[in-house]
Design a protein around this motif. Structure first.
Motif, PDB file in Angstrom:
ATOM      1  N   THR A  71      -0.812 -13.157  -3.687  1.00 59.20           N
ATOM      2  CA  THR A  71      -2.399 -12.443  -3.498  1.00 59.20           C
ATOM      3  C   THR A  71      -2.583 -12.340  -2.020  1.00 59.20           C
ATOM      4  OG1 THR A  71      -2.969 -13.802  -5.443  1.00 59.20           O
ATOM      5  CG2 THR A  71      -4.763 -13.147  -4.235  1.00 59.20           C
ATOM      6  N   LYS A  73      -0.942 -11.349   0.529  1.00 64.25           N
ATOM      7  CA  LYS A  73      -0.178 -10.472   1.163  1.00 64.25           C
ATOM      8  C   LYS A  73      -0.917  -9.098   0.544  1.00 64.25           C
ATOM      9  CE  LYS A  73       4.364 -10.466   1.224  1.00 64.25           C
ATOM     10  NZ  LYS A  73       5.710 -10.361   0.615  1.00 64.25           N
ATOM     11  N   THR A  74      -1.292  -9.081  -0.506  1.00 61.25           N
ATOM     12  CA  THR A  74      -1.907  -7.718  -1.109  1.00 61.25           C
ATOM     13  C   THR A  74      -3.131  -7.438  -0.345  1.00 61.25           C
ATOM     14  OG1 THR A  74      -3.145  -8.902  -3.115  1.00 61.25           O
ATOM     15  CG2 THR A  74      -1.081  -8.004  -3.353  1.00 61.25           C
ATOM     16  N   TYR A  75      -4.075  -8.545  -0.013  1.00 67.00           N
ATOM     17  CA  TYR A  75      -5.301  -8.422   0.872  1.00 67.00           C
ATOM     18  C   TYR A  75      -4.766  -7.710   1.938  1.00 67.00           C
ATOM     19  CZ  TYR A  75      -7.541 -11.896  -2.267  1.00 67.00           C
ATOM     20  OH  TYR A  75      -8.054 -12.470  -3.614  1.00 67.00           O
ATOM     21  N   TYR A  76      -3.792  -8.343   2.770  1.00 73.99           N
ATOM     22  CA  TYR A  76      -3.610  -7.751   4.310  1.00 73.99           C
ATOM     23  C   TYR A  76      -2.781  -6.334   4.101  1.00 73.99           C
ATOM     24  CZ  TYR A  76      -4.534 -11.924   6.554  1.00 73.99           C
ATOM     25  OH  TYR A  76      -5.368 -12.961   7.189  1.00 73.99           O
ATOM     26  N   ALA A  77      -2.063  -6.101   2.981  1.00 74.40           N
ATOM     27  CA  ALA A  77      -1.359  -4.724   2.800  1.00 74.40           C
ATOM     28  C   ALA A  77      -2.241  -3.690   2.465  1.00 74.40           C
ATOM     29  CB  ALA A  77      -0.446  -4.682   1.591  1.00 74.40           C
ATOM     30  N   LYS A  78      -3.381  -3.967   1.606  1.00 76.70           N
ATOM     31  CA  LYS A  78      -4.186  -2.905   1.074  1.00 76.70           C
ATOM     32  C   LYS A  78      -5.549  -2.852   2.082  1.00 76.70           C
ATOM     33  CE  LYS A  78      -2.337  -3.132  -3.580  1.00 76.70           C
ATOM     34  NZ  LYS A  78      -2.758  -3.078  -4.814  1.00 76.70           N
ATOM     35  N   GLU A  79      -5.611  -3.990   3.224  1.00 79.22           N
ATOM     36  CA  GLU A  79      -6.817  -3.943   3.757  1.00 79.22           C
ATOM     37  C   GLU A  79      -8.086  -4.201   3.233  1.00 79.22           C
ATOM     38  OE1 GLU A  79      -6.789  -0.851   6.941  1.00 79.22           O
ATOM     39  OE2 GLU A  79      -4.705  -1.359   7.456  1.00 79.22           O
ATOM     40  N   LYS A  80      -7.995  -4.757   2.118  1.00 79.81           N
ATOM     41  CA  LYS A  80      -9.219  -5.169   1.194  1.00 79.81           C
ATOM     42  C   LYS A  80     -10.394  -5.629   2.063  1.00 79.81           C
ATOM     43  CE  LYS A  80      -6.710  -5.163  -3.146  1.00 79.81           C
ATOM     44  NZ  LYS A  80      -6.582  -5.871  -4.278  1.00 79.81           N
ATOM     45  N   GLN A 330     -15.374  -4.518   5.759  1.00 83.65           N
ATOM     46  CA  GLN A 330     -14.377  -5.507   5.895  1.00 83.65           C
ATOM     47  C   GLN A 330     -14.889  -6.847   5.374  1.00 83.65           C
ATOM     48  OE1 GLN A 330     -10.914  -4.854   6.131  1.00 83.65           O
ATOM     49  NE2 GLN A 330     -11.614  -2.718   5.953  1.00 83.65           N
TER      50      GLN A 330
END
Length: 829
Positions: A71, A73-80, A330
């Motif tokens: 979970t 990792k997806t935040y960082y990858a998609k810059e959510k 952000q």
């Protein structure tokens, strides 16, 4: 066990973590055995239920960690964009059953545990309730975390890791007696204590100015006393979606484990005292604030967790951002009540003093970042801190608050020239002796969104509490009716009812509670009503056993379980319920042939240790129980029970067993309530005033399926002014009310002592009783008679109960959180 944050794990390590944990019954059992041996040093053949519980909890945590890393990792990858939910309370209760259900592993875990010779229920009972909250505010925050995880919203909960909860409540001779709630005495398997990141939090000191290299005047906060904030993470799994978020709770640690200065001076005791003083900040939930020392500690608690949280937010933001132009794209921060409102001047301090932004830019970032949820209409609950205390503990923040206030008042004066009284009413600083800082005003001024938690509550905020602010900022105010998570409050708390629902309409309602509407036709199905009644009866039998074990009182499951469980407070009117019990007792004695359904009246809840009148109400309830439960003339027709030490796990036992839900606060005093929603979702009918979310519950379930009495909010407000019927007049006009009051006054429930409950009698009979108990008592008695008639017609009652369950779809926190995300946080869901 200490696990590094995702920022520390390498890609290879993250990949390996994701391969570790197959989730068959056999693999779960093997992991339990592994944890018994490796983590606890226990022989599996000699382990007990508490050992199995810990090992199972570690096993579930392992599974959640894998999903949590993915979970993050997806935040960082998609810059959510991330949401930061700041709350001084998170009343999460027990974690095991909820984690198993949300991970979709109930059958596998049940099989694994039974293979080791235990039942899952027995193992679940080994867990202590996490004492990180007090009541509705903290329970709402916990429900929100469940829904945020289930809806896959990138978010974190932030609070304090209290070593001691509110208190353990014992009843001794009918009186509440408090003892420490040391819920961490055996540790907890659910948290990760982090050694990084650890942040420094400053207190006291003084403020100086200097010129930076660009010639600009800057401010520095120096000569402070420092405390370190250590993060402890607890994981929250979404419902069957592989999405896991975390709540981060801050624990206070001395700035150095033991101050070497004291050692150098040969003062070992001084070194130890400094460590103890520093760590007091996270010791106790809500230290008593009736004296200066308690107020100071509470203010320090609030700043402590806010300061650490914003350092964490900045750490995360600045990994990929050097400037603050994109901060609001952000970061969204939700302030759960006024407790975290000191975050507004804290963010301003960081942007001005550390990052070097000018005031206009910093204030623009600040107001776009914060949103404020108000949870109370009670003036005494709107936090205020003395200017002297604020200046002593947080001198730089007081400067910033004064600057915010001056710029705001200039704006008000420009819009309303010459209106000095409006300036006085709206000022953050309340003039007087002593001068006070109004934290709710600060929260409104410093946020882009201010929401109430029910339609009536929001209306009253606009019309009364924040009337001037609403006129100035009409677009800033909105309503977000509270909810509850169906995963905890139906699927976990009432598995038999959940199973019955699944057998008729299938699954899916767990994540879309509106699907319960398809149960409506079954309200007219005699076979379904019978099955529904059997589920309710089984739940009542379980509660009956618990009551016998806990209090020694024998109750009959087939009686009406009339329940009021919540914080003990005058505005929640447990006293009105107690008066009705006296009325019933008198009826059963004087008219033994009267056709009234037998009742078991159940109370539970804690009174604040310094709230002597609320504690006297507890004593009265227990005194009434002592008389009623031992009167042979009554038999089994009436029983009164006060269950000690009310908490989440007790609520999960009580609520599914309730027939009647008492939601009887004076109209215009309860913000929302969520207990009312939990009871209705579990098939209890509500008796209540038109207050808080009761109004919206009535709209959903239909006025024919709820019992409403008493003055509405507008009538109650007028009644306090015009006093059309005093308690004395009502007693003169109504002999039944007079008899109840006479019994309370003459010592009938105090072994002849007329003085014991005199303070309660005096408040009830006062023409200035702001909670209007006697004014509403006649209406309450009439409404309770309607309840009696409905309960005597069992099929009618069951039909109403089924319709309550079927029509509770609106009150899921999934709906509430969607509204927050879409309308406040700017995260489409």
């Amino acid at each position: 066990m200490t696990t590094p944050t995702p920022d520390v794990l390498s890609e290879a390590e993250q990949g390996r973590c994701q391969e570790f944990f197959p989730t068959t019954a056999n693999s779960i059992q093997n992991n339990i055995i592994h944890h018994l041996m490796s983590f606890q040093g226990r022989d599996p053949e000699r382990s007990g239920a508490s050992d199995i519980y810990k090992a199972l909890a570690f096993t579930m945590r392992d599974i959640m960690v894998e999903k949590w890393i993915k979970t993050q990792k997806t935040y960082y990858a998609k810059e959510k964009k991330r949401v930061y939910y700041l709350s001084l309370e998170f009343l999460i209760g027990r974690s095991l059953s909820n984690a198993i259900i949300n991970l979709g592993l109930w059958d596998e875990v049940k099989q694994a545990v039974e293979g080791l010779g235990y039942s899952l229920g027995e193992i679940s009972e080994q867990e202590e309730d996490a004492a990180l909250g007090n009541g509705g505010l903290g329970r709402l925050a916990a429900c929100f975390m469940d829904s945020i995880a289930t809806l896959k919203i990138p978010a974190y909960g932030y609070g304090i890791r209290y070593e001691y909860g509110l208190f353990n409540q014992q009843l001794i001779n009918g009186y509440q007696v408090e003892s420490p709630d040391n819920w961490l005495r055996y540790g907890t398997p659910w948290e990760f204590e982090r050694r990084v990141p650890v942040f420094c939090v400053q207190f006291y000191g003084k403020v100086t100015t200097y010129q930076d290299e660009k010639g600009c005047f800057r401010t520095k906060w120096i000569d402070t006393e420092d405390v370190m904030a250590m993060p402890c993470d607890m994981l929250v799994p979404g419902y069957k979606n592989d999405h896991v978020i975390n709540m981060r709770f801050w624990a206070a640690r001395a700035s150095r484990e033991l101050d070497l200065t004291h050692f150098g001076e040969g003062d070992y005791i001084g070194a130890v005292q400094h460590k103890v003083s520093s760590e007091t900040i996270s010791k106790v939930l809500y230290p008593p604030d009736h004296n200066y020392a308690g107020q100071e500690l509470r203010l320090k608690q609030q700043y402590f967790f806010v300061c650490a949280t914003f350092q964490d937010i900045m750490r995360r933001y600045k990994k990929k951002n050097a400037m603050f132009d994109d901060f609001n794209d952000q970061v969204a921060v939700q302030l759960n009540d006024t407790h975290p409102a000191i975050a507004i001047p804290e963010l301003m301090r960081l942007l001005l003093d550390v990052e070097g932004l000018n005031w206009e830019k910093a204030w623009d970032v600040c107001t776009k970042t914060f949103a404020y949820t108000n949870h109370t209409l009670m003036p005494e609950a709107l936090e205020r801190w003395s200017v002297d205390l604020m200046g002593k503990v947080l001198p730089r923040h007081l400067q910033i608050i004064y600057e915010i206030n001056q710029r705001f008042l200039d704006q008000v004066a420009q819009q309303y020239p010459g209106d000095i009284d409006k300036l006085r009413r709206m000022s953050i600083i309340e003039e007087g002796y002593p001068k006070m800082v109004r934290m709710a005003h600060l929260a409104v001024i410093g946020s882009h969104s201010v929401n109430g938690v029910a339609a009536l509550h929001t209306q009253l905020l606009k019309e009364r509490t924040f009337k001037d602010f609403h006129a100035l900022y009409p677009d800033r105010f909105n309503s977000k009716t509270n909810g509850i998570t169906p995963r905890r409050w139906l699927l976990t708390a009432n598995p038999e009812l959940a199973g019955l629902i699944n057998s008729r309409i299938g699954t899916g309602w767990e994540v879309d509670l509106e699907e319960l509407r398809t149960l409506e036709p079954l309200a007219d199905d005699p076979e379904f009503r019978e099955a529904f009644w059997q589920v309710k009866l089984n739940n009542k039998k379980r509660l009956t056993d618990y009551i016998q074990l806990t209090t020694g009182v024998e109750v009959i499951p087939e009686t009406m379980f009339d329940v009021q469980v919540k914080r003990i407070h005058e505005y929640k009117r447990q006293l009105l319920n107690a008066l009705h019990v006296i009325y019933l007792y008198q009826k059963f004695v004087s008219e033994p042939d009267l056709e009234l359904p037998p009742r078991t009246v159940i109370f539970a809840g804690k009174a604040a240790p310094s709230y002597w009148r609320a504690k006297l109400i507890i004593k009265l309830i227990n005194a009434i129980a002592e008389v009623v439960n031992h009167d042979p003339r009554i038999g089994d027709r009436l029983r009164v029970v006060f269950l000690p030490n009310y908490n989440v796990s007790q609520a999960e036992l009580i609520i599914p067993a309730a027939d009647l839900s008492e939601q009887i606060s004076t109209a215009g005093t309860e913000a929302s309530g969520t207990g009312n929603m939990k009871f209705a979702l579990n098939g209890a009918l509500t008796i209540g005033t038109l207050d808080g979310a009761n109004i919206e519950i009535r709209e959903e379930v239909g006025e024919e399926n709820i019992f409403i009495f008493g003055l509405n909010a507008e009538e109650a407000a007028f009644e306090r002014i015009r006093n059309s019927r005093t308690p004395e007049q009502i007693c003169r006009d109504n002999p039944e009310v007079a008899e109840v009051m006479e019994a309370l006054a003459d010592g009938s429930f105090a072994q002849g002592d007329r003085n014991l409950f005199k303070p309660l009698v005096d408040s009830l009979m006062s023409p200035h009783d702001q909670y209007l108990l006697i004014r509403d008592f006649e209406s309450y008695l009439a409404c309770q008679q309607r309840v009696n008639e409905a309960f005597l017609d069992q099929q009618c009652w069951l039909r109403m109960a089924v319709l309550n369950v079927a029509r509770m779809g609106k009150f899921s926190t999934d709906r509430t959180i969607r509204q927050y995300a879409n309308e406040i946080w700017g995260i489409p869901v």
